[in-house]
Design an enzyme around this catalytic site. Structure first.
Site, short mmCIF file in Angstrom:
data_model
loop_
_atom_site.label_atom_id
_atom_site.label_comp_id
_atom_site.label_asym_id
_atom_site.label_seq_id
_atom_site.Cartn_x
_atom_site.Cartn_y
_atom_site.Cartn_z
N GLY A 2 0.16 -4.59 4.29
CA GLY A 2 -0.58 -5.49 3.42
C GLY A 2 -1.49 -4.80 2.41
O GLY A 2 -2.35 -5.44 1.83
N GLY A 3 -1.30 -3.49 2.21
CA GLY A 3 -2.12 -2.79 1.22
C GLY A 3 -3.59 -2.93 1.56
O GLY A 3 -4.00 -2.71 2.70
N THR A 53 4.78 3.73 6.04
CA THR A 53 5.05 3.07 4.76
C THR A 53 5.68 4.01 3.75
O THR A 53 5.58 5.23 3.88
CB THR A 53 3.72 2.53 4.18
OG1 THR A 53 4.00 1.72 3.03
CG2 THR A 53 2.78 3.64 3.77
N THR A 73 4.89 -2.59 3.93
CA THR A 73 4.67 -1.46 4.85
C THR A 73 5.16 -2.03 6.16
O THR A 73 5.55 -3.19 6.22
CB THR A 73 3.17 -1.13 4.88
OG1 THR A 73 2.81 -0.59 3.62
CG2 THR A 73 2.78 -0.15 5.97
N ARG A 117 0.45 11.24 7.16
CA ARG A 117 0.32 10.76 5.79
C ARG A 117 0.95 11.77 4.83
O ARG A 117 0.86 12.99 5.05
CB ARG A 117 -1.17 10.60 5.48
CG ARG A 117 -1.51 10.07 4.10
CD ARG A 117 -1.15 8.63 3.94
NE ARG A 117 -1.87 8.00 2.83
CZ ARG A 117 -1.53 6.83 2.33
NH1 ARG A 117 -0.51 6.14 2.82
NH2 ARG A 117 -2.24 6.30 1.36
N ASN A 132 4.80 2.79 0.69
CA ASN A 132 3.88 2.09 -0.22
C ASN A 132 4.49 0.78 -0.68
O ASN A 132 4.46 -0.19 0.03
CB ASN A 132 3.40 2.98 -1.36
CG ASN A 132 2.14 2.42 -2.01
OD1 ASN A 132 1.45 1.61 -1.40
ND2 ASN A 132 1.84 2.81 -3.24
N ASP A 182 -1.83 5.68 -4.34
CA ASP A 182 -3.01 5.43 -3.50
C ASP A 182 -4.16 6.39 -3.81
O ASP A 182 -5.28 6.21 -3.34
CB ASP A 182 -2.66 5.52 -2.01
CG ASP A 182 -2.10 4.21 -1.48
OD1 ASP A 182 -2.16 3.20 -2.20
OD2 ASP A 182 -1.59 4.20 -0.34
#
Ligand code: DON
Length: 582
Positions: free
Chosen positions: A485-486, A411, A393, A116, A413, A435
């Site tokens: 898909g967030g 991703t 993503t 991340r 984002n 995020d």
């Protein structure tokens, strides 16, 4: 009587009474002895030795080639990751980050690679607020401040180093070739660039990299080349991860930041470190669920929702019946409310992971669910509704001939991330800083509310919903899945798990079937086309607001039958999705 399908079999009927009285787990669920696809409406790809499912045929093809040449699932996954960075710039990336779950075929413990993005060292808690403390929305989305320190190159390289059998160079060659020689543009590529034209073309480097000289988008059937990206990838071949985090590429990123008031420095890049984490582990009706741990909220809430739903005879209530959707929506609300309060990067804040994923806690939450009436979100916890946006993503799943499984979601984002291309380096930067919780209680793009646990702090990872997931039965990998898909990633992944375990669907049907989503706030069930008007009416009579909207997620999945047959389910919600095996 046993239902025999290409899904996991469930014993028919009669489980409900036992389940309603207590917290009994369904150890009686069985895997089908034999897969039968005759008479099914949707058909998965079927193979014996290896299977790859990604959102782009070219990435699937090069990864499958790696498997055919004797590479393992990690080799193929890393190759797919780099290839997608070339063929699918809206989400495939080297300028973003993600999570990879690796479950060895020998039954040993699954491991997660957390790559991340991190907040730059100069990031501050109020950096997305004005003088009065109001959130300045676009600052965390479309400026250089929106970018977190990219983790993809370091993460993919670490996965390869720990579990791969091919070199970083071998994993990069197909991507370099695709960037240098170009590839034929599919319709979706053109459509994406046309849709995002306004916010992308305001950045000269993005305009030059992704559009033609006359400013028009590349048309379907034309060949699109990315020479600068090819050079950037070659520097990784030459110097390993240092070829990205130090040297020319790092300097290009740092210069880009300096020119536009961004925060990422050479030190931020040099200091970026991917982490090896223990996945979240839960159990659902006799299946072991492994999914992503913080800084993603995905695994925690998938396990939490499954724990709540385990107390209901979901298989009997039926797929997408009003009764089932009601129970799912109520469980989802409770989980997303907890997400807003407790979830954040565990390197910075304590997250009550054990509590959130415990069966006892799920019992307590279940007792708050009225089986006939929706509990208004405001009674669960106050918050503010926010609109959805189209985003992107990408997820890919791989299983090799030894039964090793990789589930990877990564991703930048939004579609095309921040829209900002690093000048001279040919790749887009993420806008993952959105995020973080810009201010406690103020929703992000996905309408997700965050609290202090997810405030911006230097070096911290922003909370994610990405949920690469692997399901095991008796120590064997049986389902590999995950989605973009967030905020809807969690519920999309959840539903494929349920479709397989509760509803006995084959993997393609599980992936293709209409989905629903509730995230506590806004207080509405979002549904895809395909849920019947009668069902909607029944849900409304229970007190739900139901909103039909565009497709949710793109879940690339693989199922392993009891006899080792591999079934690939590519999500038809992306026209370029493909699952292929050999
Ligand atoms: O990490 C997250 O949860 C988000 N940044 C993921 C964004 C996403 O899935 C966009 N796509 N469809």
């Amino acid at each position: 009587m046993q239902i025999r399908r290409a899904g996991f079999c469930r014993r028919s009927g009669r489980l409900s009474t036992a389940l309603l009285i207590g917290t009994l787990t369904l150890t009686s669920v069985q895997v089908c002895a034999q897969a039968i696809l005759e008479g099914e409406r949707f058909h998965p790809a079927v193979a014996r030795q290896g299977m790859v499912a990604t959102s782009h045929t070219l990435a699937t093809t090069v990864a499958l080639e790696v498997l055919k040449n004797g590479g393992n699932a990690v080799d193929a996954a890393v190759t797919a990751g780099f290839a997608l960075a070339v063929t699918q710039p809206r989400s495939g990336n080297i300028g973003g980050g993600g999570f990879m779950l690796i479950a060895p075929g020998d039954g040993s413990d699954p491991e997660a690679i957390d790559y991340r993005e991190t907040a730059p060292a100069a990031a501050t808690e109020a950096m997305f607020q004005d003088q009065e403390g109001n959130v300045v929305k676009d600052r965390s989305r479309f400026t250089h401040l929106a970018a977190g320190v990219p983790g993809t190159v370091a993460g993919l390289a670490l996965a390869l180093e720990r579990h791969g059998t091919i070199s970083l160079e071998q994993a990069l060659i197909p991507a370099i070739r695709l960037a240098q020689d170009g590839f034929i543009v599919p319709q979706r590529f053109t459509d994406g660039l046309e849709q995002a034209r306004e916010r992308l073309t305001r950045w000269p480097a993005t305009l030059e990299t992704f559009y033609k000289k006359d400013g028009s988008a590349w048309k379907p059937g034309e060949r699109f080349r990315q020479p600068e990206l090819a050079e950037t990838l070659r520097r990784i071949v030459d110097d390993g991860v240092k070829g990205f985090y130090e040297g020319k590429t790092a300097e290009l990123i740092a210069d880009e930041m300096e020119r536009h008031g961004g925060l990422i420095t050479l030190d931020d890049l040099k200091n970026y470190t991917p982490q090896v984490r223990k996945p979240v582990h839960g159990n659902y009706r006799g299946y072991d669920i492994y999914s992503m741990s913080p800084p993603s909220s995905g695994g925690t809430h998938i396990v939490q929702i499954l724990n709540i739903l385990e107390g209901y005879p979901i298989g009997e209530s039926g797929h997408n019946s009003a009764k089932t959707i009601h129970l799912m929506a109520e469980a989802m609300k409770l989980a997303y409310a907890d997400r807003s309060e407790y979830l954040g990067d565990t390197d910075y804040v304590d997250v009550p992971l054990k509590g959130l994923t415990s069966k006892v806690y799920a019992d307590k939450l279940r007792s708050r669910i009225n089986p006939d009436k929706a509990t208004p979100a405001s009674k669960i916890k106050p918050g503010q509704p926010a609109p959805y946006e189209s985003n992107e993503t990408t997820h890919f799943s791989v299983v090799d001939q030894w039964g090793n499984a990789v589930s990877n979601t990564y991703t930048i984002n939004f579609s095309y991330g921040s829209g900002i291309t690093v000048k001279g380096a040919g790749f887009l930067l993420n806008n993952e800083m959105d995020d973080f919780s810009a201010k406690p209680g103020v929703p992000n793009t996905y309408g997700l509310i965050g609290g202090a646990a997810n405030k911006v702090e230097p070096g911290k990872r922003m909370l994610s919903s990405m949920s690469p997931t692997i399901v095991r039965k008796d120590g064997k990998n049986v389902l590999v899945t995950g989605s973009p898909g967030g905020s809807r990633i969690i519920t999309t992944t959840l539903q494929v798990i349920m479709n397989v375990i509760d509803h006995g669907m084959n993997i393609q049907t599980s992936v293709s079937s209409p989905r629903i989503h509730h995230q506590w706030l806004p207080d509405e069930i979002r549904i895809e086309q395909g849920i019947s008007p009668d069902t909607i009416q029944l849900l409304e009579s229970r007190g739900h607001k139901v909103v039909t909207n565009s497709a949710m997620g793109a879940i690339q999945s693989i199922m392993v039958g009891e006899d080792g047959t591999l079934y690939g389910g590519a999500d038809p919600r992306r026209s370029t999705s493909s699952a292929m095996g050999f």
